[in-house]
Design an enzyme around this catalytic site. Structure first.
Site, PDB file in Angstrom:
ATOM      1  N   CYS A  71       0.864  -1.186   0.000  1.00 13.73           N
ATOM      2  CA  CYS A  71       0.000   0.000   0.000  1.00 13.73           C
ATOM      3  C   CYS A  71       0.900   1.236   0.000  1.00 13.73           C
ATOM      4  CB  CYS A  71      -0.898  -0.008   1.236  1.00 13.73           C
ATOM      5  SG  CYS A  71      -1.980   1.426   1.292  1.00 13.73           S
ATOM      6  N   GLY A  72       0.756   2.066  -1.017  1.00 18.36           N
ATOM      7  CA  GLY A  72       1.640   3.220  -1.151  1.00 18.36           C
ATOM      8  C   GLY A  72       1.333   4.314  -0.142  1.00 18.36           C
ATOM      9  N   HIS A  73       0.046   4.709  -0.047  1.00 20.54           N
ATOM     10  CA  HIS A  73      -0.250   5.778   0.904  1.00 20.54           C
ATOM     11  C   HIS A  73       0.001   5.269   2.322  1.00 20.54           C
ATOM     12  CE1 HIS A  73      -4.181   4.105   2.193  1.00 20.54           C
ATOM     13  NE2 HIS A  73      -4.090   4.993   3.161  1.00 20.54           N
ATOM     14  N   HIS A 110      -8.611  -3.661  -6.972  1.00 16.72           N
ATOM     15  CA  HIS A 110      -8.877  -2.226  -7.031  1.00 16.72           C
ATOM     16  C   HIS A 110      -9.306  -1.831  -8.443  1.00 16.72           C
ATOM     17  CE1 HIS A 110      -6.376  -2.782  -3.536  1.00 16.72           C
ATOM     18  NE2 HIS A 110      -6.439  -1.507  -3.202  1.00 16.72           N
ATOM     19  N   ASP A 122     -10.277   6.060  -2.711  1.00 20.53           N
ATOM     20  CA  ASP A 122      -9.047   6.588  -2.126  1.00 20.53           C
ATOM     21  C   ASP A 122      -9.037   8.119  -2.207  1.00 20.53           C
ATOM     22  OD1 ASP A 122      -6.415   7.028  -1.330  1.00 20.53           O
ATOM     23  OD2 ASP A 122      -5.666   5.275  -2.411  1.00 20.53           O
ATOM     24  N   CYS A 171      -3.208   7.330  -4.537  1.00 22.72           N
ATOM     25  CA  CYS A 171      -3.005   5.876  -4.526  1.00 22.72           C
ATOM     26  C   CYS A 171      -1.625   5.495  -5.077  1.00 22.72           C
ATOM     27  CB  CYS A 171      -4.107   5.154  -5.305  1.00 22.72           C
ATOM     28  SG  CYS A 171      -4.065   3.372  -4.992  1.00 22.72           S
ATOM     29  N   GLY A 172      -0.761   5.064  -4.161  1.00 20.80           N
ATOM     30  CA  GLY A 172       0.630   4.774  -4.544  1.00 20.80           C
ATOM     31  C   GLY A 172       0.775   3.550  -5.430  1.00 20.80           C
ATOM     32  N   THR A 173       0.112   2.450  -5.063  1.00 24.75           N
ATOM     33  CA  THR A 173       0.233   1.250  -5.898  1.00 24.75           C
ATOM     34  C   THR A 173      -0.562   1.437  -7.188  1.00 24.75           C
ATOM     35  OG1 THR A 173      -1.537   0.249  -4.561  1.00 24.75           O
ATOM     36  CG2 THR A 173       0.729  -0.384  -4.028  1.00 24.75           C
TER      37      THR A 173
END
Ligand code: PYC
Length: 332
Positions: free
Chosen positions: A90-92, A223, A249, A253-255
């Site tokens: 998860c990026g964030h 997602h 989100d 969204c990082g990913t």
């Protein structure tokens, strides 16, 4: 009886919540974070549900537990928890976890300015800047991202036939470009995206169900990333990512941004070294970059980086008491 007590640092990354749980960690078996994630899902998923769902959380809630590193050179390991489950990456969540972990002293880097993180999806390096005890930004070097399927026709009830791409950026993303009833992301379409996304996801997983070629526990498109034109200066594109059953989100969204850059790279619309500023449904921005290229099981892939910021909003101590009929959370 109290089932568990969890101290948490709460905050957000560019608008999306991050709850860093600092106590009450279950002991997890397994050598890698991928194995520990499987153990958590098998035996301790009730902790996730209690901390993420109402009445202790909400539809968008997302968080993490820190664990000792699972590699010889790692600084710390992260288990992500969310309303949708335990994400491989998860990026964030990483940006928030690194920020709050460093600011609270829970994470101590071996080398100033960089952290080697063990995540269920693999090694992620996080560079950061810290001034007067506050982390000003985090740039994470994510796992390889790749376009898994291109231009797949999928019939979705109510929307007709959509042409969709599926890309991996730490999770599998269904990428929807404007078509059919969807004119592109803006704040006024949130209700439609929440209604359409579960149908799109179910149709794609019934037809394709993507599986990561190097880790079969990472499977299924979780997602849906809806694209659009940017509204804010400096952005190259806008997006809204649907996750769980009801979440959009609030961060870019990082990913998802990693998956989107992999899609654009595969189509020749981004090249190595390019920067890609991605904007969220509330206008917050991540700076993405195609840092390099590689292969995943013979498929062209990119090495993405994502930069963003996080802020703490407070701390709390959550108890889960089995005399509460809603101890393990609910969803409406
Ligand atoms: O930033 O990678 C991300 C993410 C996944 C789901 C919500 N945010």
């Amino acid at each position: 009886m109290i089932l568990g007590t969890y101290y948490c640092i709460d905050g957000h990354t560019c608008g999306n919540p991050v709850r860093l749980v600092t106590s009450g960690h279950p002991t997890l078996l397994g050598e890698s974070m991928s194995e520990k994630r499987q153990h958590f899902l098998r035996d301790y998923d009730w902790i996730r549900r209690a901390l993420m769902f109402e009445p202790r959380g909400h539809d968008m809630m997302s968080g993490a537990f820190l664990y000792p590193p699972t590699t010889a050179d790692g600084d710390v390991a992260i288990l992500f928890i969310e309303t949708s489950g335990c994400l491989p990456m998860c990026g964030h969540g990483t940006i928030g976890t690194v920020t709050f972990g460093l600011e609270s002293g829970l994470i101590t880097p071996k080398e100033q300015g960089v952290l080697k993180l063990d995540t269920p999806a693999g090694r992620v390096n996080a560079y950061y800047e810290m001034k007067a005890g506050k982390v000003t930004w985090v740039r994470l070097y994510n796992v390889p991202a790749f376009l898994a399927y291109q231009a797949v026709p999928v019939h979705v009830d109510g929307l007709g036939e959509l042409i969709l791409d599926i890309a991996y950026g730490g999770n599998f993303y269904i990428i929807v470009e404007p078509q059919s009833l969807f004119a592109g992301v803006d704040q006024s379409c949130a209700a439609e995206l929440l209604a359409w996304s579960p149908k799109v996801r179910a149709a794609v997983n019934a037809q394709i169900n993507p599986i990561h070629p190097e880790d079969s526990t990472v499977c299924g498109a979780s997602h849906v990333l809806w694209t659009g034109k940017p509204q804010h200066p400096g952005s190259h594109a806008a997006n809204a990512v649907f996750y769980g059953d009801k979440a959009l989100d609030r961060s870019p969204c990082g990913t998802g941004t990693s998956a989107r850059m992999a899609q654009l790279y595969a189509k020749g619309l981004l090249k190595e070294g390019d920067t890609f500023v991605h904007e969220s449904i509330i206008g917050s921005q991540f700076i993405g970059k195609v840092e390099g290229t590689t292969e995943v099981a013979g498929k062209a892939a990119i090495l993405p980086s994502i930069q963003g910021w996080a802020r703490q909003t407070g701390s709390n101590c959550i108890t889960v008491d089995d005399e509460d009929p809603y101890a393990l959370g609910f969803q409406v």
